[in-house]
Design a protein around this motif. Structure first.
Motif, PDB file in Angstrom:
ATOM      1  N   LEU A  47       0.834  -1.198   0.000  1.00 59.95           N
ATOM      2  CA  LEU A  47       0.000   0.000   0.000  1.00 59.95           C
ATOM      3  C   LEU A  47       0.868   1.246   0.000  1.00 59.95           C
ATOM      4  O   LEU A  47       0.524   2.267  -0.610  1.00 59.95           O
ATOM      5  CB  LEU A  47      -0.933   0.004   1.211  1.00 59.95           C
ATOM      6  CG  LEU A  47      -1.915   1.177   1.295  1.00 59.95           C
ATOM      7  CD1 LEU A  47      -2.831   1.202   0.074  1.00 59.95           C
ATOM      8  CD2 LEU A  47      -2.731   1.101   2.583  1.00 59.95           C
ATOM      9  N   GLY A  48       2.018   1.154   0.668  1.00 60.75           N
ATOM     10  CA  GLY A  48       2.965   2.263   0.645  1.00 60.75           C
ATOM     11  C   GLY A  48       3.428   2.578  -0.771  1.00 60.75           C
ATOM     12  O   GLY A  48       3.591   3.756  -1.135  1.00 60.75           O
ATOM     13  N   CYS A  49       3.633   1.539  -1.581  1.00 54.60           N
ATOM     14  CA  CYS A  49       4.013   1.753  -2.984  1.00 54.60           C
ATOM     15  C   CYS A  49       2.918   2.512  -3.732  1.00 54.60           C
ATOM     16  O   CYS A  49       3.202   3.416  -4.527  1.00 54.60           O
ATOM     17  CB  CYS A  49       4.270   0.409  -3.670  1.00 54.60           C
ATOM     18  SG  CYS A  49       5.735  -0.470  -3.090  1.00 54.60           S
ATOM     19  N   LEU A  50       1.666   2.141  -3.473  1.00 55.12           N
ATOM     20  CA  LEU A  50       0.553   2.816  -4.142  1.00 55.12           C
ATOM     21  C   LEU A  50       0.483   4.285  -3.718  1.00 55.12           C
ATOM     22  O   LEU A  50       0.274   5.167  -4.559  1.00 55.12           O
ATOM     23  CB  LEU A  50      -0.757   2.104  -3.818  1.00 55.12           C
ATOM     24  CG  LEU A  50      -2.025   2.699  -4.449  1.00 55.12           C
ATOM     25  CD1 LEU A  50      -1.920   2.696  -5.970  1.00 55.12           C
ATOM     26  CD2 LEU A  50      -3.260   1.933  -3.998  1.00 55.12           C
ATOM     27  N   VAL A  51       0.662   4.544  -2.422  1.00 55.84           N
ATOM     28  CA  VAL A  51       0.633   5.924  -1.933  1.00 55.84           C
ATOM     29  C   VAL A  51       1.749   6.740  -2.574  1.00 55.84           C
ATOM     30  O   VAL A  51       1.538   7.889  -2.993  1.00 55.84           O
ATOM     31  CB  VAL A  51       0.751   5.948  -0.393  1.00 55.84           C
ATOM     32  CG1 VAL A  51       0.902   7.384   0.115  1.00 55.84           C
ATOM     33  CG2 VAL A  51      -0.472   5.310   0.244  1.00 55.84           C
ATOM     34  N   TRP A  52       2.944   6.146  -2.670  1.00 59.39           N
ATOM     35  CA  TRP A  52       4.051   6.843  -3.323  1.00 59.39           C
ATOM     36  C   TRP A  52       3.738   7.127  -4.783  1.00 59.39           C
ATOM     37  O   TRP A  52       4.051   8.201  -5.304  1.00 59.39           O
ATOM     38  CB  TRP A  52       5.333   6.015  -3.219  1.00 59.39           C
ATOM     39  CG  TRP A  52       6.178   6.313  -2.015  1.00 59.39           C
ATOM     40  CD1 TRP A  52       6.510   5.456  -1.002  1.00 59.39           C
ATOM     41  CD2 TRP A  52       6.815   7.549  -1.701  1.00 59.39           C
ATOM     42  NE1 TRP A  52       7.296   6.084  -0.075  1.00 59.39           N
ATOM     43  CE2 TRP A  52       7.508   7.372  -0.487  1.00 59.39           C
ATOM     44  CE3 TRP A  52       6.869   8.789  -2.316  1.00 59.39           C
ATOM     45  CZ2 TRP A  52       8.242   8.383   0.117  1.00 59.39           C
ATOM     46  CZ3 TRP A  52       7.603   9.809  -1.720  1.00 59.39           C
ATOM     47  CH2 TRP A  52       8.278   9.609  -0.521  1.00 59.39           C
ATOM     48  N   GLY A  53       3.130   6.159  -5.470  1.00 59.81           N
ATOM     49  CA  GLY A  53       2.796   6.364  -6.876  1.00 59.81           C
ATOM     50  C   GLY A  53       1.827   7.513  -7.077  1.00 59.81           C
ATOM     51  O   GLY A  53       2.011   8.353  -7.968  1.00 59.81           O
ATOM     52  N   VAL A  54       0.803   7.563  -6.223  1.00 57.62           N
ATOM     53  CA  VAL A  54      -0.165   8.673  -6.301  1.00 57.62           C
ATOM     54  C   VAL A  54       0.521   9.992  -5.985  1.00 57.62           C
ATOM     55  O   VAL A  54       0.308  11.007  -6.662  1.00 57.62           O
ATOM     56  CB  VAL A  54      -1.342   8.421  -5.341  1.00 57.62           C
ATOM     57  CG1 VAL A  54      -2.270   9.633  -5.302  1.00 57.62           C
ATOM     58  CG2 VAL A  54      -2.113   7.174  -5.759  1.00 57.62           C
ATOM     59  N   ALA A  55       1.371   9.984  -4.943  1.00 58.66           N
ATOM     60  CA  ALA A  55       2.062  11.211  -4.548  1.00 58.66           C
ATOM     61  C   ALA A  55       2.989  11.721  -5.643  1.00 58.66           C
ATOM     62  O   ALA A  55       3.064  12.926  -5.908  1.00 58.66           O
ATOM     63  CB  ALA A  55       2.852  10.968  -3.258  1.00 58.66           C
TER      64      ALA A  55
END
Length: 207
Positions: A47-55
């Motif tokens: 989920l951290g990867c997804l948050v980074w991608g959105v950011a």
């Protein structure tokens, strides 16, 4: 576009399979705490990867790449967090499997595992810098940067979940031996050393 997407999937698969802090965290959780809490850890990490991608799609990654202060601050926070985890494991290794804990404590520990995986990923600025330099190579001309970064991060998240499922399944096969008190203590201390090593590597790293 198809060739570009295939290239991205190939590259991100190789990167997902490359061992790192996330792999060590998930394996340690699987061996010492069981597959449920290891799955919570893996979910937090991915989920951290997804948050980074959105950011990154929204411009935060560019800020980290351009601002020395922002990058350095996040780097030291992340290194401090990894150091805290490593020292805690060295000084207070587990004496027994978490299976003997009460259900309420187990639920709290499951949430703690999720948070550990999530924040271990989010507090690593190298992930943001990597995304901001890696993802744009695969965005079609004229396409929405935010949308494509999010979709590619989602693909990375799904691949990560599949790979972590393989890791957790493999460790579950050896669960009985791995949960012996002596083995648990040794594994916690070894993982603590690994985390401290990653903390040092992050603190000494440059963009």
């Amino acid at each position: 576009m198809i060739a570009t997407l295939l290239s991205f999937l190939f590259a991100i698969t190789i990167l997902t399979l490359t061992p790192g802090f996330d792999t060590a965290l998930v394996l340690r959780s699987a061996a010492a705490q069981g597959w449920k809490r290891a799955s919570a850890t893996a979910l937090g990490v991915t989920l951290g990867c997804l948050v980074w991608g959105v950011a990154v799609g929204l411009g935060l990654g560019t800020l980290l790449l351009a601002s020395e202060v922002a990058y350095t601050a996040l780097k030291w926070i992340g290194a401090g967090y990894l150091l805290y985890l490593g020292v805690k494991l060295l000084l207070n290794p587990r004496q027994a499997s978490d299976d003997v804990m009460q259900s309420e404590t187990a639920q709290q520990s499951g949430f703690a595992c999720f948070c550990r995986g999530l924040f271990g990923n989010l507090l690593n600025p190298k992930v943001g810098v990597f995304y901001v330099t890696f993802l744009p190579q695969f965005i079609p001309a004229g396409a929405s940067v935010a949308l494509w970064c999010t979709l590619m991060a989602l693909a990375h998240m799904l691949l990560g979940l599949l790979w972590n499922a393989v890791l957790i399944g493999g460790s579950h096969y050896f669960a009985r031996r791995l949960r012996q008190p002596r083995v648990l203590k040794m594994m916690d201390r070894l993982t603590g050393c690994v985390f401290i090593g990653f903390a040092a590597k992050l603190a000494l790293s440059r963009r």
